[in-house]
Write a protein that holds these residues in place. Sequence first.
Motif, short mmCIF file in Angstrom:
data_model
loop_
_atom_site.label_atom_id
_atom_site.label_comp_id
_atom_site.label_asym_id
_atom_site.label_seq_id
_atom_site.Cartn_x
_atom_site.Cartn_y
_atom_site.Cartn_z
N ALA A 381 -5.57 -19.34 56.79
CA ALA A 381 -6.18 -18.81 55.56
C ALA A 381 -6.31 -19.88 54.49
O ALA A 381 -7.30 -19.93 53.75
CB ALA A 381 -5.36 -17.63 55.05
N ALA A 382 -5.31 -20.77 54.39
CA ALA A 382 -5.36 -21.85 53.38
C ALA A 382 -6.53 -22.79 53.65
O ALA A 382 -7.25 -23.19 52.72
CB ALA A 382 -4.05 -22.61 53.38
N ALA A 383 -6.75 -23.13 54.92
CA ALA A 383 -7.89 -23.99 55.26
C ALA A 383 -9.21 -23.28 55.00
O ALA A 383 -10.18 -23.90 54.50
CB ALA A 383 -7.80 -24.41 56.73
N ASP A 384 -9.27 -22.01 55.29
CA ASP A 384 -10.48 -21.23 55.06
C ASP A 384 -10.83 -21.18 53.58
O ASP A 384 -11.99 -21.38 53.18
CB ASP A 384 -10.28 -19.82 55.61
N ILE A 385 -9.84 -20.95 52.74
CA ILE A 385 -10.08 -20.88 51.29
C ILE A 385 -10.51 -22.24 50.74
O ILE A 385 -11.39 -22.34 49.88
CB ILE A 385 -8.82 -20.36 50.57
N ALA A 386 -9.88 -23.31 51.24
CA ALA A 386 -10.27 -24.65 50.79
C ALA A 386 -11.73 -24.93 51.12
O ALA A 386 -12.48 -25.48 50.30
CB ALA A 386 -9.35 -25.69 51.43
N LEU A 387 -12.16 -24.57 52.33
CA LEU A 387 -13.55 -24.77 52.73
C LEU A 387 -14.48 -23.92 51.89
O LEU A 387 -15.53 -24.40 51.43
CB LEU A 387 -13.71 -24.42 54.21
N ASN A 389 -14.02 -22.73 48.81
CA ASN A 389 -14.09 -23.20 47.42
C ASN A 389 -14.87 -24.50 47.30
O ASN A 389 -15.63 -24.69 46.34
CB ASN A 389 -12.68 -23.39 46.87
N GLY A 390 -14.69 -25.39 48.27
CA GLY A 390 -15.41 -26.66 48.20
C GLY A 390 -16.91 -26.47 48.31
O GLY A 390 -17.68 -27.04 47.52
N LEU A 391 -17.35 -25.68 49.28
CA LEU A 391 -18.79 -25.48 49.46
C LEU A 391 -19.39 -24.62 48.35
O LEU A 391 -20.54 -24.84 47.94
CB LEU A 391 -19.04 -24.82 50.83
N ALA A 392 -18.63 -23.67 47.84
CA ALA A 392 -19.15 -22.86 46.73
C ALA A 392 -19.37 -23.72 45.49
O ALA A 392 -20.36 -23.54 44.76
CB ALA A 392 -18.17 -21.72 46.41
N LEU A 393 -18.48 -24.67 45.26
CA LEU A 393 -18.64 -25.55 44.10
C LEU A 393 -19.86 -26.44 44.26
O LEU A 393 -20.58 -26.70 43.28
CB LEU A 393 -17.37 -26.39 43.92
N ARG A 458 -12.63 -30.48 57.38
CA ARG A 458 -13.48 -31.52 56.80
C ARG A 458 -14.77 -31.69 57.61
O ARG A 458 -15.85 -31.90 57.03
CB ARG A 458 -12.71 -32.85 56.76
N ASN A 459 -14.66 -31.61 58.92
CA ASN A 459 -15.86 -31.73 59.75
C ASN A 459 -16.85 -30.62 59.45
O ASN A 459 -18.06 -30.85 59.37
CB ASN A 459 -15.47 -31.72 61.22
N GLU A 460 -16.35 -29.40 59.30
CA GLU A 460 -17.25 -28.28 59.00
C GLU A 460 -17.84 -28.41 57.61
O GLU A 460 -19.00 -28.04 57.38
CB GLU A 460 -16.50 -26.94 59.13
N PHE A 461 -17.08 -28.95 56.68
CA PHE A 461 -17.60 -29.19 55.33
C PHE A 461 -18.78 -30.16 55.39
O PHE A 461 -19.84 -29.93 54.78
CB PHE A 461 -16.49 -29.75 54.45
N MET A 462 -18.62 -31.25 56.13
CA MET A 462 -19.69 -32.24 56.21
C MET A 462 -20.91 -31.69 56.95
O MET A 462 -22.05 -32.00 56.57
CB MET A 462 -19.17 -33.49 56.93
N ARG A 463 -20.69 -30.89 57.98
CA ARG A 463 -21.83 -30.29 58.69
C ARG A 463 -22.61 -29.34 57.79
O ARG A 463 -23.83 -29.21 57.90
CB ARG A 463 -21.33 -29.54 59.93
N ALA A 464 -21.90 -28.65 56.93
CA ALA A 464 -22.54 -27.62 56.10
C ALA A 464 -23.27 -28.21 54.89
O ALA A 464 -24.21 -27.58 54.38
CB ALA A 464 -21.49 -26.61 55.62
N LEU A 465 -22.86 -29.37 54.43
CA LEU A 465 -23.41 -29.92 53.18
C LEU A 465 -24.94 -29.96 53.12
O LEU A 465 -25.54 -29.54 52.12
CB LEU A 465 -22.85 -31.32 52.92
N PRO A 466 -25.62 -30.47 54.16
CA PRO A 466 -27.08 -30.57 54.04
C PRO A 466 -27.79 -29.23 53.83
O PRO A 466 -28.89 -29.20 53.28
CB PRO A 466 -27.49 -31.20 55.39
N ALA A 467 -27.16 -28.13 54.27
CA ALA A 467 -27.80 -26.82 54.14
C ALA A 467 -27.45 -26.11 52.84
O ALA A 467 -27.98 -25.03 52.56
CB ALA A 467 -27.42 -25.93 55.32
N ILE A 468 -26.56 -26.69 52.03
CA ILE A 468 -26.18 -26.07 50.77
C ILE A 468 -27.19 -26.46 49.70
O ILE A 468 -27.35 -27.64 49.38
CB ILE A 468 -24.77 -26.51 50.34
N LEU A 486 -12.05 -29.26 48.08
CA LEU A 486 -11.63 -29.12 49.47
C LEU A 486 -10.28 -29.80 49.70
O LEU A 486 -9.36 -29.20 50.28
CB LEU A 486 -12.69 -29.73 50.38
N GLU A 487 -10.16 -31.06 49.24
CA GLU A 487 -8.93 -31.81 49.49
C GLU A 487 -7.74 -31.21 48.75
O GLU A 487 -6.62 -31.21 49.26
CB GLU A 487 -9.12 -33.27 49.09
N ARG A 488 -7.98 -30.68 47.53
CA ARG A 488 -6.88 -30.04 46.81
C ARG A 488 -6.32 -28.87 47.62
O ARG A 488 -5.11 -28.70 47.73
CB ARG A 488 -7.35 -29.54 45.44
#
Length: 507
Positions: A381-387, A389-393, A458-468, A486-488
């Motif tokens: 759950a902690a990893a899910d929330i970090a992902l 929050n990072g992509l929402a920002l 982190r890998n999923e964050f980078m994959r998702a970035l271009p579509a945000i 994300l890192e926080r």
Amino acid sequence: MTLDLLQEPLIQTDTAWHSLPGLLAAMARGDVQGFPALRPHQRPAWHMFLVQLSVMALEASGRNDLPQEEDSWRAALRALTPDYPEDEPWHLVGADRSRPAFLQPADPGGLKWSAVATPDALDMLITSRNHDLKREIARKAAPQDWIFALVSLQTMEGFGGAGNYGVARMNGGSSSRVMLALAPARPGGAQIDPSAWWARDVATLLAFRRGQGATGKTLIWTEPWPEGGMLDLTTLDPLFIEVCRRIRLVQQGDRISAERSTSKAARIAGKEAKGNTGDPWAPLHLTEGKTLTLGERDWTHELLIDLLFSDKPEWAVPPLALRQADEATGPMLLVAEAIGRGNSKTDGFKSRIVPVPIAMVRVMFGTRLKAVAPEVLADIAAADIALRNGLALVSAGGDREKVAKSHYARSQPAREALRRQADTLFFPELWRRTDATNDGQMNALRIAFLEDLSRRTRNEFMRALPAIPCAALMRPRAETRGRQALERGLHAALRKLRDQEGPHVAT
């Protein structure tokens, strides 16, 4: 030709062809490791059918062992149908429609029948869009294809429109008959041993029912079915084998086909029971008294924890999913299977098989395992929330004050991809931590898991970035702040763990 299941070798296994009693004898000897013609979605129905039939037959014949001779099983099965000296209830094709045939109630007369060309057209509808499993392709079907289709339809089907009622062993016509069980594994621990699984369940139920004096109707297809007639649940054996549809097989030359008709009422008056019929594979809600409805969900680790290992349980674990006293010497498999079904639709066959190591078999449903599970869930759950929050920002252009529900929604595809990865990691991690012998080992395991999960996040964050979506002018700031968020989130869990002192799990 009647195609008598008690006499003719109609069922193929991985080693030979058997009659029904011959099959049960072969399974008692441990000779059966597979059914080549059995389709994946038919496996739970076939296993449950064989177990229910075997238990009731042995009790009817006064036996509590598993005979290894075909004649012994033939006599036991006949003990269930003493009113039919010609064995009509075991004939796949009934010569006299006023008499029952295998899983086919007698024709009461006056009904309208429609033709069914193939066994796969008779079987359950696996998907409303005909994607999972193409239908009406079995033009050169063997008798066993009809046997498997009948078992699947008559014991597992849901409501299919006016006059087409479902089985009583589910919580409503849009629900599912669920199988949740433990099964012995073959050597290597990754595949089910069907003979050992059948023998285990039969022996368990024979012991469970011993002294209870279980009585009632057993083979529902042998009971008269007048139009509008319904059977009361209280008159049935808890292991009754039901039939929910009017079906008759017919033979022209060397080809079998089927006819079906509708009914004015369900075969069994069980609506108020909400599926609570004594099915030993069905999870039962502790307060609402209903069986599980899988619906559009899958067998996720979250659902399985709720059903089996919750520290605040809402569901009673099915008897055949519980570890038996002598099951600590070999690996087991946790088997969860059902047809996903909703209102006027199906969502495909859902199956999950989780290997359970020998060490974990010994502590299944113990307090230690139930204490560890929430920690693993919390790490995911902690990893899910970090992902999230990072992509929402990023979606909000890096402006923390403007993050809204729509921005969180942009993170959903990436979160789902991460959840699928976490799902595959969950049970191996649960077993490792439960098997830990001291706090230091537990701490090291948890750190390693969080580091692996962080890398995947982190890998999923980078994959998702271009579509945000984000304004080009704001994108550098948005992505920088998104990575920081994300890192926080990822470092918070690790930092908290490294700073912790004292025991992590109550033993």
